[in-house]
Write a protein that holds these residues in place. Structure first.
Motif, PDB file in Angstrom:
ATOM      1  N   HIS A 132     -10.577  -2.517  -6.926  1.00  0.00           N
ATOM      2  CA  HIS A 132      -9.864  -1.433  -7.627  1.00  0.00           C
ATOM      3  C   HIS A 132      -8.370  -1.515  -7.333  1.00  0.00           C
ATOM      4  CE1 HIS A 132     -13.877   0.289  -8.277  1.00  0.00           C
ATOM      5  NE2 HIS A 132     -14.094   0.018  -7.001  1.00  0.00           N
ATOM      6  N   PRO A 133      -7.704  -2.519  -7.879  1.00  0.00           N
ATOM      7  CA  PRO A 133      -6.281  -2.745  -7.568  1.00  0.00           C
ATOM      8  C   PRO A 133      -5.353  -1.618  -7.993  1.00  0.00           C
ATOM      9  CG  PRO A 133      -7.010  -4.140  -9.399  1.00  0.00           C
ATOM     10  CD  PRO A 133      -8.242  -3.540  -8.806  1.00  0.00           C
ATOM     11  N   THR A 134      -5.789  -0.738  -8.897  1.00  0.00           N
ATOM     12  CA  THR A 134      -4.907   0.365  -9.315  1.00  0.00           C
ATOM     13  C   THR A 134      -5.057   1.597  -8.424  1.00  0.00           C
ATOM     14  OG1 THR A 134      -6.545   1.282 -10.863  1.00  0.00           O
ATOM     15  CG2 THR A 134      -5.037  -0.402 -11.707  1.00  0.00           C
ATOM     16  N   TRP A 135      -6.052   1.591  -7.530  1.00  0.00           N
ATOM     17  CA  TRP A 135      -6.247   2.734  -6.645  1.00  0.00           C
ATOM     18  C   TRP A 135      -5.241   2.694  -5.496  1.00  0.00           C
ATOM     19  CZ3 TRP A 135     -12.255   3.378  -5.698  1.00  0.00           C
ATOM     20  CH2 TRP A 135     -12.872   3.611  -6.929  1.00  0.00           C
ATOM     21  N   THR A 136      -4.995   3.838  -4.914  1.00  0.00           N
ATOM     22  CA  THR A 136      -4.180   3.917  -3.701  1.00  0.00           C
ATOM     23  C   THR A 136      -5.132   3.980  -2.521  1.00  0.00           C
ATOM     24  OG1 THR A 136      -2.441   5.135  -4.866  1.00  0.00           O
ATOM     25  CG2 THR A 136      -2.426   5.218  -2.456  1.00  0.00           C
ATOM     26  N   VAL A 137      -5.086   2.954  -1.688  1.00  0.00           N
ATOM     27  CA  VAL A 137      -6.023   2.849  -0.572  1.00  0.00           C
ATOM     28  C   VAL A 137      -5.274   2.948   0.752  1.00  0.00           C
ATOM     29  CG1 VAL A 137      -7.805   1.441   0.523  1.00  0.00           C
ATOM     30  CG2 VAL A 137      -7.522   1.378  -1.967  1.00  0.00           C
ATOM     31  N   TYR A 138      -5.711   3.900   1.556  1.00  0.00           N
ATOM     32  CA  TYR A 138      -5.140   4.094   2.889  1.00  0.00           C
ATOM     33  C   TYR A 138      -6.155   3.688   3.944  1.00  0.00           C
ATOM     34  CZ  TYR A 138      -1.318   7.085   1.128  1.00  0.00           C
ATOM     35  OH  TYR A 138      -0.208   7.580   0.489  1.00  0.00           O
ATOM     36  N   GLY A 139      -5.674   2.947   4.940  1.00  0.00           N
ATOM     37  CA  GLY A 139      -6.454   2.736   6.141  1.00  0.00           C
ATOM     38  C   GLY A 139      -5.777   3.519   7.250  1.00  0.00           C
ATOM     39  N   THR A 140      -6.501   3.833   8.297  1.00  0.00           N
ATOM     40  CA  THR A 140      -5.864   4.487   9.439  1.00  0.00           C
ATOM     41  C   THR A 140      -6.093   3.643  10.688  1.00  0.00           C
ATOM     42  OG1 THR A 140      -7.671   5.836  10.367  1.00  0.00           O
ATOM     43  CG2 THR A 140      -6.541   6.690   8.400  1.00  0.00           C
ATOM     44  N   SER A 141      -5.199   3.823  11.648  1.00  0.00           N
ATOM     45  CA  SER A 141      -5.331   3.155  12.940  1.00  0.00           C
ATOM     46  C   SER A 141      -4.735   4.068  14.001  1.00  0.00           C
ATOM     47  CB  SER A 141      -4.597   1.807  12.941  1.00  0.00           C
ATOM     48  OG  SER A 141      -3.212   2.005  12.726  1.00  0.00           O
ATOM     49  N   ARG A 142      -5.113   3.822  15.249  1.00  0.00           N
ATOM     50  CA  ARG A 142      -4.624   4.683  16.326  1.00  0.00           C
ATOM     51  C   ARG A 142      -3.158   4.438  16.640  1.00  0.00           C
ATOM     52  NH1 ARG A 142      -8.985   4.247  21.078  1.00  0.00           N
ATOM     53  NH2 ARG A 142      -9.024   2.082  20.350  1.00  0.00           N
ATOM     54  N   SER A 143      -2.632   3.289  16.235  1.00  0.00           N
ATOM     55  CA  SER A 143      -1.208   3.021  16.454  1.00  0.00           C
ATOM     56  C   SER A 143      -0.575   2.491  15.173  1.00  0.00           C
ATOM     57  CB  SER A 143      -1.011   1.994  17.582  1.00  0.00           C
ATOM     58  OG  SER A 143      -1.294   0.681  17.139  1.00  0.00           O
ATOM     59  N   ALA A 144       0.684   2.840  14.979  1.00  0.00           N
ATOM     60  CA  ALA A 144       1.401   2.384  13.788  1.00  0.00           C
ATOM     61  C   ALA A 144       1.515   0.867  13.776  1.00  0.00           C
ATOM     62  CB  ALA A 144       2.781   3.032  13.741  1.00  0.00           C
ATOM     63  N   ALA A 145       1.675   0.258  14.947  1.00  0.00           N
ATOM     64  CA  ALA A 145       1.825  -1.196  15.036  1.00  0.00           C
ATOM     65  C   ALA A 145       0.557  -1.907  14.552  1.00  0.00           C
ATOM     66  CB  ALA A 145       2.134  -1.603  16.477  1.00  0.00           C
ATOM     67  N   ASN A 146      -0.602  -1.415  14.961  1.00  0.00           N
ATOM     68  CA  ASN A 146      -1.862  -2.031  14.514  1.00  0.00           C
ATOM     69  C   ASN A 146      -2.052  -1.869  13.011  1.00  0.00           C
ATOM     70  OD1 ASN A 146      -2.499  -2.813  17.097  1.00  0.00           O
ATOM     71  ND2 ASN A 146      -3.850  -1.080  17.509  1.00  0.00           N
ATOM     72  N   GLY A 147      -1.649  -0.710  12.505  1.00  0.00           N
ATOM     73  CA  GLY A 147      -1.754  -0.474  11.070  1.00  0.00           C
ATOM     74  C   GLY A 147      -0.854  -1.405  10.281  1.00  0.00           C
ATOM     75  N   GLU A 148       0.344  -1.619  10.775  1.00  0.00           N
ATOM     76  CA  GLU A 148       1.280  -2.501  10.087  1.00  0.00           C
ATOM     77  C   GLU A 148       0.786  -3.941  10.098  1.00  0.00           C
ATOM     78  OE1 GLU A 148       4.700  -3.849   8.054  1.00  0.00           O
ATOM     79  OE2 GLU A 148       3.603  -1.960   8.172  1.00  0.00           O
ATOM     80  N   GLU A 149       0.198  -4.348  11.199  1.00  0.00           N
ATOM     81  CA  GLU A 149      -0.354  -5.702  11.280  1.00  0.00           C
ATOM     82  C   GLU A 149      -1.479  -5.885  10.264  1.00  0.00           C
ATOM     83  OE1 GLU A 149      -2.571  -8.642  14.534  1.00  0.00           O
ATOM     84  OE2 GLU A 149      -1.649  -6.767  15.191  1.00  0.00           O
ATOM     85  N   TYR A 201      -1.101   2.240   5.419  1.00  0.00           N
ATOM     86  CA  TYR A 201      -1.725   2.620   6.678  1.00  0.00           C
ATOM     87  C   TYR A 201      -1.072   3.855   7.258  1.00  0.00           C
ATOM     88  CZ  TYR A 201      -5.141  -1.048   7.202  1.00  0.00           C
ATOM     89  OH  TYR A 201      -6.255  -1.833   7.030  1.00  0.00           O
ATOM     90  N   LEU A 202      -1.917   4.732   7.807  1.00  0.00           N
ATOM     91  CA  LEU A 202      -1.475   5.951   8.451  1.00  0.00           C
ATOM     92  C   LEU A 202      -1.949   5.944   9.897  1.00  0.00           C
ATOM     93  CD1 LEU A 202      -2.510   8.508   5.677  1.00  0.00           C
ATOM     94  CD2 LEU A 202      -0.179   7.727   6.177  1.00  0.00           C
ATOM     95  N   GLU A 203      -1.175   6.553  10.760  1.00  0.00           N
ATOM     96  CA  GLU A 203      -1.571   6.666  12.159  1.00  0.00           C
ATOM     97  C   GLU A 203      -2.496   7.865  12.311  1.00  0.00           C
ATOM     98  OE1 GLU A 203       0.543   6.956  16.590  1.00  0.00           O
ATOM     99  OE2 GLU A 203       1.749   6.721  14.782  1.00  0.00           O
ATOM    100  N   ALA A 204      -3.661   7.641  12.905  1.00  0.00           N
ATOM    101  CA  ALA A 204      -4.613   8.731  13.118  1.00  0.00           C
ATOM    102  C   ALA A 204      -5.520   8.387  14.289  1.00  0.00           C
ATOM    103  CB  ALA A 204      -5.449   8.978  11.867  1.00  0.00           C
ATOM    104  N   ASP A 205      -5.525   9.246  15.285  1.00  0.00           N
ATOM    105  CA  ASP A 205      -6.359   9.093  16.468  1.00  0.00           C
ATOM    106  C   ASP A 205      -7.370  10.230  16.464  1.00  0.00           C
ATOM    107  OD1 ASP A 205      -7.497   9.088  19.020  1.00  0.00           O
ATOM    108  OD2 ASP A 205      -5.659   8.422  19.986  1.00  0.00           O
ATOM    109  N   LEU A 206      -8.652   9.910  16.391  1.00  0.00           N
ATOM    110  CA  LEU A 206      -9.676  10.941  16.273  1.00  0.00           C
ATOM    111  C   LEU A 206      -9.743  11.862  17.477  1.00  0.00           C
ATOM    112  CD1 LEU A 206     -10.483   9.189  13.849  1.00  0.00           C
ATOM    113  CD2 LEU A 206     -12.871   9.667  14.417  1.00  0.00           C
TER     114      LEU A 206
END
Length: 280
Positions: free
Chosen positions: A26-43, A57-62
């Motif tokens: 679905h290339p037209t969708w906006t897809v977000y992933g989350t990670s506990r650190s911004a650096a991991n998300g950027e990678e 990617y968004l930073e999110a720690d459960l």
């Protein structure tokens, strides 16, 4: 129609595989992933970009509610709501871990159960009509259920019959009771499986999916669906890379549930290999 999807714990493993599948299909969708650190998300974002795929990617720690609140506010501000939520983030202690079982139980449940609930509590109010919610469970959930049948038939009957329906509050209180019993050292006497905090947490995730679906049953016209996904035994860091499935294979069932068509009959279920698993 372009949709907005959010996948937690998505900088590696199954979550990364789900993000990649959503982006590919679905290339037209906006897809977000989350990670506990911004650096991991950027990678992770850069890895997808190298494959010609676009994800954010968004930073999110459960374990930190303020990061979940901030994520919600950003999603609401930029999109007004979301269409897909895949609760993938989770942890598991290694078999060789020397941490006391009380520590393992508390830490595991804090992320896998209570952290997942925090995400749902924050993001459910911004689900659009037709939204699909997936909670990552495991084949260990059914193993925990079968173990419960052996040592606590009464609790097993509560899980199986679900009559009256178990509410999300009741499910969470049951998990608080589990952690308290482990800390007190009397969990075995009270009919809780020994040394299986991960399995208990995943059984809770399946129960939670059913309870959340029951919440949405009062507004069937909204067509919001919640299911639990068993991805199989996947080759990830969580399994010390001993799993027999690739992350893309493990992402298949969560992806399938995330894009279920309108008015699907698959609701509040535990699903493995795209098939509903009967509670027994």
């Amino acid at each position: 129609m372009s949709k907005v999807a959010v996948v937690t714990g998505a900088n590696q493993g199954i979550g990364f595989g789900v993000v990649r599948r959503l982006c590919k299909e679905h290339p037209t969708w906006t897809v977000y992933g989350t990670s506990r650190s911004a650096a991991n998300g950027e990678e992770a974002r850069k890895k997808l970009e190298a494959e010609g795929l676009t994800a954010k990617y968004l930073e999110a720690d459960l374990t930190k509610a303020d990061t979940i609140v901030a994520m919600k506010e950003k999603l609401l501000k930029e999109h007004g709501g979301i269409d897909i939520l895949v609760n993938n983030a989770g942890i598991a202690f290694k078999g060789a871990a020397t941490d006391p079982y009380a520590v393992q139980a508390e830490v595991t449940l804090q992320t896998n159960v209570f952290g997942t609930h925090t995400v749902c509590e924050q993001l459910f109010p911004i689900l659009r009509d037709g939204a699909r919610v997936v909670i990552l469970s495991s084949f260990m959930a059914m193993r925990a259920l079968h173990k419960t049948k052996e040592i606590s038939p009464s609790r097993y009957e509560v899980y199986i019959k679900n009559d009256p329906p178990m509410t999300i509050d009741a499910a969470l209180n049951l998990m608080r009771e589990f952690v308290s019993s482990v800390k007190a050292g009397d969990h075995a006497q009270k009919g809780w499986p020994d040394n299986s905090a991960y399995g208990t947490s995943k059984l809770a995730n399946t129960v939670m999916a059913r309870a959340y679906q029951q919440q949405f049953s009062s507004t069937p016209e909204r067509d919001i669906v919640v299911n639990a996904a068993d991805p199989g035994y996947v080759n990830t860091s969580m399994t010390s890379h001993s799993g027999n499935l690739s992350i893309d294979e493990g992402a298949d069932t969560p992806y399938y549930l995330a894009v279920l068509p309108p008015n699907t009959p698959i609701k509040g279920q535990h699903v493995s290999k795209r098939c509903v698993v009967e509670w027994k």
